[in-house]
Design a protein around this motif. Structure first.
Motif, PDB file in Angstrom:
ATOM      1  N   PRO A  81      -0.930  -3.329   1.943  1.00 42.23           N
ATOM      2  CA  PRO A  81      -1.154  -1.941   1.511  1.00 42.23           C
ATOM      3  C   PRO A  81       0.092  -1.057   1.620  1.00 42.23           C
ATOM      4  N   VAL A  82       0.135  -0.064   0.751  1.00 41.63           N
ATOM      5  CA  VAL A  82       1.173   0.969   0.837  1.00 41.63           C
ATOM      6  C   VAL A  82       0.592   2.110   1.663  1.00 41.63           C
ATOM      7  N   ALA A  83       1.092   2.268   2.877  1.00 44.37           N
ATOM      8  CA  ALA A  83       0.518   3.282   3.774  1.00 44.37           C
ATOM      9  C   ALA A  83       1.232   4.627   3.638  1.00 44.37           C
ATOM     10  N   ARG A  84       2.530   4.588   3.262  1.00 46.95           N
ATOM     11  CA  ARG A  84       3.287   5.839   3.201  1.00 46.95           C
ATOM     12  C   ARG A  84       4.199   5.866   1.967  1.00 46.95           C
ATOM     13  N   ILE A  85       4.315   7.051   1.382  1.00 47.25           N
ATOM     14  CA  ILE A  85       5.250   7.282   0.281  1.00 47.25           C
ATOM     15  C   ILE A  85       6.255   8.308   0.772  1.00 47.25           C
ATOM     16  N   GLU A 108      -0.037   8.128   2.654  1.00 44.95           N
ATOM     17  CA  GLU A 108       0.365   9.446   3.143  1.00 44.95           C
ATOM     18  C   GLU A 108       1.701   9.816   2.505  1.00 44.95           C
ATOM     19  N   LEU A 109       1.832  11.063   2.080  1.00 46.68           N
ATOM     20  CA  LEU A 109       3.087  11.516   1.480  1.00 46.68           C
ATOM     21  C   LEU A 109       3.982  12.155   2.534  1.00 46.68           C
ATOM     22  N   ILE A 110       5.234  11.695   2.576  1.00 42.25           N
ATOM     23  CA  ILE A 110       6.236  12.271   3.476  1.00 42.25           C
ATOM     24  C   ILE A 110       7.354  12.835   2.608  1.00 42.25           C
ATOM     25  N   THR A 111       7.649  14.112   2.762  1.00 44.83           N
ATOM     26  CA  THR A 111       8.761  14.700   2.012  1.00 44.83           C
ATOM     27  C   THR A 111       9.141  16.027   2.649  1.00 44.83           C
ATOM     28  N   LEU A 166      -0.924  16.162  -7.453  1.00 43.05           N
ATOM     29  CA  LEU A 166      -0.682  15.940  -6.023  1.00 43.05           C
ATOM     30  C   LEU A 166      -1.847  16.527  -5.229  1.00 43.05           C
ATOM     31  N   PRO A 167      -2.563  15.667  -4.500  1.00 44.06           N
ATOM     32  CA  PRO A 167      -3.650  16.204  -3.666  1.00 44.06           C
ATOM     33  C   PRO A 167      -3.073  17.029  -2.518  1.00 44.06           C
ATOM     34  N   LEU A 168      -3.905  17.803  -1.861  1.00 43.98           N
ATOM     35  CA  LEU A 168      -3.450  18.616  -0.731  1.00 43.98           C
ATOM     36  C   LEU A 168      -2.965  17.744   0.408  1.00 43.98           C
ATOM     37  N   GLY A 169      -1.921  18.172   1.059  1.00 48.28           N
ATOM     38  CA  GLY A 169      -1.526  17.551   2.316  1.00 48.28           C
ATOM     39  C   GLY A 169      -0.327  16.648   2.210  1.00 48.28           C
ATOM     40  N   PHE A 170       0.628  16.852   3.113  1.00 45.96           N
ATOM     41  CA  PHE A 170       1.799  15.973   3.196  1.00 45.96           C
ATOM     42  C   PHE A 170       2.362  16.082   4.597  1.00 45.96           C
ATOM     43  N   GLN A 171       3.240  15.134   4.942  1.00 48.75           N
ATOM     44  CA  GLN A 171       3.925  15.206   6.231  1.00 48.75           C
ATOM     45  C   GLN A 171       5.349  15.677   5.995  1.00 48.75           C
ATOM     46  N   ARG A 172       5.737  16.711   6.689  1.00 45.65           N
ATOM     47  CA  ARG A 172       7.033  17.338   6.445  1.00 45.65           C
ATOM     48  C   ARG A 172       8.162  16.639   7.211  1.00 45.65           C
ATOM     49  N   ILE A 173       9.266  16.382   6.530  1.00 44.42           N
ATOM     50  CA  ILE A 173      10.506  16.040   7.209  1.00 44.42           C
ATOM     51  C   ILE A 173      11.504  17.155   6.916  1.00 44.42           C
ATOM     52  N   GLN A 174      12.400  17.387   7.843  1.00 40.38           N
ATOM     53  CA  GLN A 174      13.390  18.451   7.672  1.00 40.38           C
ATOM     54  C   GLN A 174      14.678  18.051   8.373  1.00 40.38           C
TER      55      GLN A 174
END
Ligand SMILES: [Zn+2]
Length: 347
Positions: A81-85, A108-111, A166-174
């Motif tokens: 499975p692809v768990a994270r993008i 899960e989307l990370i951006t 794009l559905p709601l929700g992502f994990q932020r990187i900075q």
């Protein structure tokens, strides 16, 4: 540092064909998706998290791309499975299928926050005709009337045409984030200029850099001004980012770029990317004694004829260079009878 001793090297000279992958480092697969443009592909990567994958960038959303992803998932990705993008920046060739992976596979989307906001805003902004602000922007840049009229008859480019919702929700990187992916720990550093808040990932072990479009080896990333922010100075942001990122660059890091081939020699390449723009600015300074529009500057900037397929990119890049000199207070501008800015050296 002896930059010249560490020029560009492309350790993998033959790119993967559609549906296949090349392992470029332990647990790191390089794949390609096609693009229907002059730049005809985007690189994507899969990092092995053991029982799942993290995918870096996705390609456009199209039937063709989805089909190729299915081949990749069933083939080189072995049905895991692809768990994270992880998406490097908001441009459609990179974020196009992120929402599809989220919705269809529960990934899960990370951006970065700006990437997510830009993409989510643009995907909702669907227009049947070119909006008046864009027409005004083209006029100000000096687009000839026949080209402008032709463009007005065509359906404008819409982000939603090639980007899945794009559905709601992502994990932020900075800037300064640390993240574990594919058995490596990565430092996140932020680029700018090509796209706002563009993520780049640097493995703590210093062997790999995920560069996105911030670091390309044989083409110069497009630096453009758009009608959304007509007075923007993305070239200043680009130069600042390249100089700042140079501090982390080492000649032996394998850079995984968004387009073209993976490479080593990043310190030299960043130096070159900076110098290319200084060269272009120098040519403008040498020739803007007589006023010119942005379109009139194509020959100075690109030193070759600009075809239909690259006209839009050339226009936004020309405005970026002129805006930069304008913000440096080296140029003045005035409107001509066609409603275009004519730029000229001050004094
Ligand atoms: Zn790209």
């Amino acid at each position: 540092m002896n930059l010249k001793a560490d020029r560009l090297v492309h350790p993998f000279e033959v790119p993967p064909v559609a549906g296949e992958a090349i392992e470029v480092a332990d647990g790191v697969l390089w794949m390609r998706l096609p693009l229907p443009m002059a730049l005809d592909h985007v690189n994507v990567y899969a990092l092995d998290d053991g029982d799942s994958w993290t995918i870096v960038d996705t390609g456009f959303d199209s039937e063709k791309s989805r089909g190729i992803w299915q081949m990749l998932l069933d083939g080189p990705l072995k049905g895991k499975p692809v768990a994270r993008i992880l998406v490097t920046h908001h441009h459609p060739d990179h974020i196009g299928l992120a929402g599809w992976f989220q919705t269809k596979y529960g990934a899960e989307l990370i951006t970065t926050r700006t990437s997510w906001l830009m993409a989510r805003m643009l995907v909702l902004d669907e227009q049947k005709a070119v909006v008046k602000e864009t027409i005004e922007f083209w006029r100000l840049a000096g687009m000839p009337e026949d080209i402008l009229q032709r463009r007005l008859r065509e359906r404008p480019f819409n982000f939603a045409d090639v980007v899945a919702p794009l559905p709601l929700g992502f994990q932020r990187i900075q800037e300064g984030s640390k993240i574990d992916i594919g058995g490596r720990s990565w430092d996140v550093h932020i680029g700018n200029g090509h796209a706002p808040e563009h993520a780049t990932l640097w493995s703590v072990s210093n062997d790999i850099v995920i560069g996105g479009d911030q670091m390309l080896s044989t083409i110069s990333p497009n630096i453009g001004v758009y009608a959304t922010e007509p007075e923007a100075d993305p070239l200043a942001e680009w130069l600042e980012a390249c100089e700042r990122l140079s501090e982390f660059a080492r000649a032996d890091q394998l850079v995984l770029p968004g387009h073209k081939l993976p490479f080593t020699g990043l310190p030299w390449r960043l130096h070159q990317l900076i110098q290319n723009h200084h060269g272009a600015l120098k040519r403008l300074r040498a020739h803007l004694h007589n006023p010119r529009t942005a379109v009139d500057c194509f020959d100075l900037l690109f030193k070759r004829a600009i075809g239909d397929g690259e006209y839009g990119l050339a226009l936004v890049e020309a405005v970026a260079h002129l805006n930069h000199l304008y913000h440096l207070d080296e140029l003045q501008r005035s409107l001509d009878e066609d409603g275009a800015w004519r730029w000229q050296l001050k004094g």
